[in-house]
Design a protein around this motif. Structure first.
Motif, PDB file in Angstrom:
ATOM      1  N   VAL A  33       0.841  -1.207   0.000  1.00  0.00           N
ATOM      2  CA  VAL A  33       0.000   0.000   0.000  1.00  0.00           C
ATOM      3  C   VAL A  33       0.870   1.249   0.000  1.00  0.00           C
ATOM      4  N   TYR A  34       2.035   1.164   0.637  1.00  0.00           N
ATOM      5  CA  TYR A  34       2.934   2.312   0.740  1.00  0.00           C
ATOM      6  C   TYR A  34       4.097   2.220  -0.246  1.00  0.00           C
ATOM      7  N   GLY A  35       4.077   1.225  -1.117  1.00  0.00           N
ATOM      8  CA  GLY A  35       5.158   1.035  -2.070  1.00  0.00           C
ATOM      9  C   GLY A  35       4.864   1.677  -3.413  1.00  0.00           C
ATOM     10  N   VAL A  36       5.737   1.398  -4.366  1.00  0.00           N
ATOM     11  CA  VAL A  36       5.621   2.014  -5.685  1.00  0.00           C
ATOM     12  C   VAL A  36       5.286   0.989  -6.760  1.00  0.00           C
ATOM     13  N   TYR A  37       5.050  -0.264  -6.370  1.00  0.00           N
ATOM     14  CA  TYR A  37       4.584  -1.257  -7.325  1.00  0.00           C
ATOM     15  C   TYR A  37       3.128  -0.988  -7.675  1.00  0.00           C
ATOM     16  N   GLY A  38       2.686  -1.510  -8.843  1.00  0.00           N
ATOM     17  CA  GLY A  38       1.282  -1.471  -9.157  1.00  0.00           C
ATOM     18  C   GLY A  38       0.500  -2.303  -8.154  1.00  0.00           C
ATOM     19  N   TRP A  39      -0.506  -1.700  -7.515  1.00  0.00           N
ATOM     20  CA  TRP A  39      -1.239  -2.398  -6.463  1.00  0.00           C
ATOM     21  C   TRP A  39      -2.685  -1.924  -6.478  1.00  0.00           C
ATOM     22  N   HIS A  40      -3.548  -2.627  -5.764  1.00  0.00           N
ATOM     23  CA  HIS A  40      -4.976  -2.320  -5.805  1.00  0.00           C
ATOM     24  C   HIS A  40      -5.261  -0.903  -5.310  1.00  0.00           C
ATOM     25  N   VAL A  41      -4.667  -0.538  -4.193  1.00  0.00           N
ATOM     26  CA  VAL A  41      -4.822   0.805  -3.649  1.00  0.00           C
ATOM     27  C   VAL A  41      -3.463   1.282  -3.158  1.00  0.00           C
ATOM     28  N   HIS A  42      -3.287   2.585  -3.145  1.00  0.00           N
ATOM     29  CA  HIS A  42      -2.054   3.171  -2.649  1.00  0.00           C
ATOM     30  C   HIS A  42      -2.371   4.291  -1.671  1.00  0.00           C
ATOM     31  N   SER A  43      -1.525   4.400  -0.674  1.00  0.00           N
ATOM     32  CA  SER A  43      -1.592   5.553   0.204  1.00  0.00           C
ATOM     33  C   SER A  43      -1.063   6.779  -0.533  1.00  0.00           C
ATOM     34  N   ILE A 103     -18.360 -12.256  -0.900  1.00  0.00           N
ATOM     35  CA  ILE A 103     -18.467 -11.159   0.060  1.00  0.00           C
ATOM     36  C   ILE A 103     -17.206 -10.291   0.097  1.00  0.00           C
ATOM     37  N   LEU A 104     -16.050 -10.902   0.328  1.00  0.00           N
ATOM     38  CA  LEU A 104     -14.844 -10.121   0.603  1.00  0.00           C
ATOM     39  C   LEU A 104     -14.210  -9.526  -0.648  1.00  0.00           C
ATOM     40  N   VAL A 105     -14.025 -10.341  -1.667  1.00  0.00           N
ATOM     41  CA  VAL A 105     -13.327  -9.870  -2.872  1.00  0.00           C
ATOM     42  C   VAL A 105     -14.079  -8.738  -3.567  1.00  0.00           C
ATOM     43  N   PRO A 106     -15.426  -8.817  -3.737  1.00  0.00           N
ATOM     44  CA  PRO A 106     -16.120  -7.685  -4.373  1.00  0.00           C
ATOM     45  C   PRO A 106     -15.939  -6.368  -3.636  1.00  0.00           C
ATOM     46  N   ILE A 107     -15.874  -6.409  -2.300  1.00  0.00           N
ATOM     47  CA  ILE A 107     -15.650  -5.176  -1.549  1.00  0.00           C
ATOM     48  C   ILE A 107     -14.281  -4.601  -1.884  1.00  0.00           C
ATOM     49  N   GLN A 108     -13.263  -5.460  -1.895  1.00  0.00           N
ATOM     50  CA  GLN A 108     -11.916  -4.999  -2.233  1.00  0.00           C
ATOM     51  C   GLN A 108     -11.878  -4.446  -3.646  1.00  0.00           C
ATOM     52  N   SER A 109     -12.501  -5.146  -4.586  1.00  0.00           N
ATOM     53  CA  SER A 109     -12.498  -4.695  -5.973  1.00  0.00           C
ATOM     54  C   SER A 109     -13.258  -3.377  -6.127  1.00  0.00           C
ATOM     55  N   TRP A 110     -14.337  -3.210  -5.375  1.00  0.00           N
ATOM     56  CA  TRP A 110     -15.124  -1.970  -5.423  1.00  0.00           C
ATOM     57  C   TRP A 110     -14.301  -0.790  -4.912  1.00  0.00           C
ATOM     58  N   ILE A 111     -13.564  -0.997  -3.815  1.00  0.00           N
ATOM     59  CA  ILE A 111     -12.705   0.068  -3.296  1.00  0.00           C
ATOM     60  C   ILE A 111     -11.661   0.455  -4.340  1.00  0.00           C
ATOM     61  N   GLU A 112     -11.083  -0.546  -5.013  1.00  0.00           N
ATOM     62  CA  GLU A 112     -10.106  -0.253  -6.062  1.00  0.00           C
ATOM     63  C   GLU A 112     -10.758   0.500  -7.212  1.00  0.00           C
ATOM     64  N   ALA A 113     -11.991   0.099  -7.586  1.00  0.00           N
ATOM     65  CA  ALA A 113     -12.681   0.779  -8.684  1.00  0.00           C
ATOM     66  C   ALA A 113     -12.984   2.225  -8.328  1.00  0.00           C
ATOM     67  N   MET A 114     -13.353   2.484  -7.092  1.00  0.00           N
ATOM     68  CA  MET A 114     -13.583   3.870  -6.669  1.00  0.00           C
ATOM     69  C   MET A 114     -12.288   4.668  -6.695  1.00  0.00           C
ATOM     70  N   ASP A 115     -11.197   4.021  -6.270  1.00  0.00           N
ATOM     71  CA  ASP A 115      -9.923   4.722  -6.176  1.00  0.00           C
ATOM     72  C   ASP A 115      -9.326   5.021  -7.537  1.00  0.00           C
ATOM     73  N   LYS A 116      -9.461   4.084  -8.474  1.00  0.00           N
ATOM     74  CA  LYS A 116      -8.763   4.220  -9.754  1.00  0.00           C
ATOM     75  C   LYS A 116      -9.665   4.612 -10.921  1.00  0.00           C
ATOM     76  N   GLY A 118     -13.072   5.943 -10.504  1.00  0.00           N
ATOM     77  CA  GLY A 118     -14.155   6.856 -10.187  1.00  0.00           C
ATOM     78  C   GLY A 118     -15.514   6.201 -10.076  1.00  0.00           C
ATOM     79  N   TRP A 119     -15.532   4.929  -9.699  1.00  0.00           N
ATOM     80  CA  TRP A 119     -16.817   4.233  -9.542  1.00  0.00           C
ATOM     81  C   TRP A 119     -17.605   4.886  -8.404  1.00  0.00           C
ATOM     82  N   PRO A 120     -18.933   4.983  -8.543  1.00  0.00           N
ATOM     83  CA  PRO A 120     -19.736   5.654  -7.500  1.00  0.00           C
ATOM     84  C   PRO A 120     -19.582   4.984  -6.141  1.00  0.00           C
ATOM     85  N   SER A 121     -19.557   5.788  -5.097  1.00  0.00           N
ATOM     86  CA  SER A 121     -19.494   5.280  -3.734  1.00  0.00           C
ATOM     87  C   SER A 121     -20.904   5.097  -3.189  1.00  0.00           C
ATOM     88  N   GLY A 122     -21.000   4.702  -1.928  1.00  0.00           N
ATOM     89  CA  GLY A 122     -22.297   4.539  -1.308  1.00  0.00           C
ATOM     90  C   GLY A 122     -22.922   3.190  -1.609  1.00  0.00           C
TER      91      GLY A 122
END
Length: 265
Positions: A33-43, A103-116, A118-122
């Motif tokens: 998360v704090y690195g420079v590799y391609g990753w799902h989300v970054h700080s 349950i778990l993977v879609p949540i992670q993928s949704w967070i990535e979609a919002m981050d990268k 612009g997928w709607p939140s909520g």
């Protein structure tokens, strides 16, 4: 002589190795998360040195987990039939895989979609994402498993290994050959040569895809470790030699890891 079933079906040293490896797994992914590799989300705060730091465990952590998983499967085979082992493995692996994929993977993928993207939140955005993930077009790209690929591979490797175990005497023959071939310092030398060979011959062609049907370098590495762990249970000579040469192995790692980190740098 083939090893007999141990009086205890548990090795607490392997339990603690697995706990330690999963602990390192958590720290590794936090580092990404704090690195420079391609990753799902970054700080918003990233560190260039994290590129090299996460390599400390990267070459061996998953391979160790596959080896321990193979040994754990071997303990399950004592006093159980192949059908009972398959049923127990199914009960342990499939429910968490289904729960994670739904349950778990879609949540992670949704967070990535919002981050990268612009997928709607909520709640409405998440509901739309679930429809997207599990629609016919979404499933055409594969069932979303992300990091649960490890469970998929464990399940597949368990099937392969149980089929080998069903052949009378095969696992005992493989274990006896390994016990003889890996005697003394060869317990370090031969695995190193094997890892070098598959890295040269397979990695340039396949890399690591985490796609079960097209991941031949990873299978040579991970399935090899899994079957190895399965075969060496009860082969005390191998375990003693691994313990005997553990400090030599640590010394080699202390030299090799900085060299690899310097190459990446």
């Amino acid at each position: 002589m083939p090893p007999s079933a141990p009086s205890s079906t548990r090795r607490y040293d392997l339990d603690w190795i697995r706990v330690g490896a999963f602990g390192l797994l958590i720290l590794y992914h936090v580092g990404l998360v704090y690195g420079v590799y391609g990753w799902h989300v970054h700080s918003v705060h990233t560190f260039e040195w994290m590129r090299e730091a996460i390599l400390i465990t990267n070459p061996w952590r998953l391979t160790l987990l596959f080896l321990v998983s193979g040994a754990a499967l071997r303990f399950m085979t004592f006093r159980r039939s192949p059908r009972e082992v398959a049923r127990a493995r199914f009960a342990r692996l499939v429910p968490p895989l289904l729960f994670g994929a739904v349950i778990l993977v879609p949540i992670q993928s949704w967070i990535e979609a919002m981050d990268k993207a612009g997928w709607p939140s909520g709640l409405a955005g998440f509901a739309a994402w679930m429809v997207h993930e599990f629609s016919w077009s979404g499933l055409a790209d594969g069932v979303p498993v992300n990091h649960l690929w490890f469970i998929v591979y464990i399940a597949a490797y368990s099937v392969v290994t149980v089929l080998l175990w069903r052949r009378p005497g095969l696992i005992d023959q493989m274990g006896a050959w390994l016990e003889k071939a890996l005697a003394g310092p060869r317990v370090l030398i031969l695995p190193i040569l094997y890892l070098i060979a598959i890295r040269i011959l397979l990695f340039p062609w396949f890399g690591v895809t985490n796609i079960l049907h097209w991941d031949w370098y990873n299978h040579a590495l991970s399935l090899g470790a899994f079957v190895f762990g399965f075969c060496i249970v009860g082969r005390e000579t191998i375990w003693r030699d691994m313990e005997r040469y553990r400090w030599v192995a640590l010394g080699l790692a202390a030299v090799a890891l900085p060299v690899m980190m310097a190459q990446v740098w």
